[in-house]
Write a protein that holds these residues in place. Structure first.
Motif, mmCIF file in Angstrom:
data_model
loop_
_atom_site.group_PDB
_atom_site.id
_atom_site.type_symbol
_atom_site.label_atom_id
_atom_site.label_comp_id
_atom_site.label_asym_id
_atom_site.label_seq_id
_atom_site.Cartn_x
_atom_site.Cartn_y
_atom_site.Cartn_z
ATOM 1 N N ASP A 5 0.829 -1.210 0.000
ATOM 2 C CA ASP A 5 0.000 0.000 0.000
ATOM 3 C C ASP A 5 0.860 1.256 0.000
ATOM 4 O O ASP A 5 0.572 2.214 -0.716
ATOM 5 N N TYR A 6 1.928 1.256 0.788
ATOM 6 C CA TYR A 6 2.799 2.426 0.833
ATOM 7 C C TYR A 6 3.429 2.684 -0.539
ATOM 8 O O TYR A 6 3.454 3.817 -1.018
ATOM 9 N N ALA A 7 3.914 1.627 -1.164
ATOM 10 C CA ALA A 7 4.522 1.771 -2.493
ATOM 11 C C ALA A 7 3.516 2.327 -3.488
ATOM 12 O O ALA A 7 3.840 3.201 -4.300
ATOM 13 N N ASP A 8 2.300 1.844 -3.414
ATOM 14 C CA ASP A 8 1.251 2.267 -4.341
ATOM 15 C C ASP A 8 0.839 3.721 -4.117
ATOM 16 O O ASP A 8 0.556 4.449 -5.068
ATOM 17 N N GLU A 9 0.817 4.157 -2.878
ATOM 18 C CA GLU A 9 0.281 5.479 -2.534
ATOM 19 C C GLU A 9 1.319 6.597 -2.496
ATOM 20 O O GLU A 9 0.953 7.765 -2.366
ATOM 21 N N HIS A 10 2.614 6.273 -2.613
ATOM 22 C CA HIS A 10 3.651 7.295 -2.430
ATOM 23 C C HIS A 10 4.640 7.380 -3.596
ATOM 24 O O HIS A 10 5.809 7.710 -3.394
ATOM 25 N N ASP A 11 4.210 7.103 -4.778
ATOM 26 C CA ASP A 11 5.065 7.239 -5.971
ATOM 27 C C ASP A 11 6.391 6.497 -5.864
ATOM 28 O O ASP A 11 7.415 6.954 -6.357
ATOM 29 N N VAL A 12 6.365 5.345 -5.216
ATOM 30 C CA VAL A 12 7.541 4.484 -5.154
ATOM 31 C C VAL A 12 7.588 3.682 -6.447
ATOM 32 O O VAL A 12 6.572 3.189 -6.908
ATOM 33 N N ASP A 13 8.782 3.559 -7.043
ATOM 34 C CA ASP A 13 8.864 2.746 -8.254
ATOM 35 C C ASP A 13 9.850 1.584 -8.127
ATOM 36 O O ASP A 13 10.106 0.878 -9.089
#
Length: 142
Positions: free
Chosen positions: A96-104
């Protein structure tokens, strides 16, 4: 293609520390370190609630230690990091964090350490779930 934002979930295990070292040495972009505190189930008894409060305080204290060590490691590489502590299921929280915070890109350890420690053994399960569910590339450091 180089990532623009890397997420490194840390649990304090040697392999998660290796994942942070890998991310700091390989990528020249913002790095966010995420420690996930797993909620503790409480029993209905008064003593269970008191014990739960103590265990939650210990878990938060441990999370602070993990984050402090990550910040020290980042200074060794002369790179800034962002640090976050979230509560929840580790795999779900990471995804969820990766999805919601522009992590690639996610860089994480493949499993914990000593097989006798249940918490550390579960990291292998967490890594498997993150690889399966993450919306971005996942690098597993062994």
């Amino acid at each position: 293609m180089q990532p623009t934002h890397v997420l490194v979930p840390l649990d304090g295990s040697p392999l998660s520390e290796a994942a942070l070292a890998h991310a700091l040495s390989v990528f020249d972009c913002p790095v966010t370190v995420l420690n996930v505190v797993t909620p503790i189930d409480a029993s209905m008894s008064e003593s269970g609630v008191i014990e739960r409060d103590d265990r939650e305080a210990e878990a938060r204290e441990y999370a602070d230690e993990v984050i402090d060590e990550a910040e020290q490691r980042a200074t060794e590489y002369d790179k800034p990091i962002e640090t976050v502590v979230e509560e929840g299921d580790p795999a779900e929280t990471i995804v969820d964090y990766a999805d919601e915070h522009d992590v690639d890109q996610v860089v994480m350890g493949g499993h914990g350490g000593d097989a006798s420690d249940l918490t550390k053994r579960l990291l292998g399960t967490v890594a498997t779930a993150v690889v399966r569910e993450a919306p971005v590339t996942v690098t597993v450091v062994r």
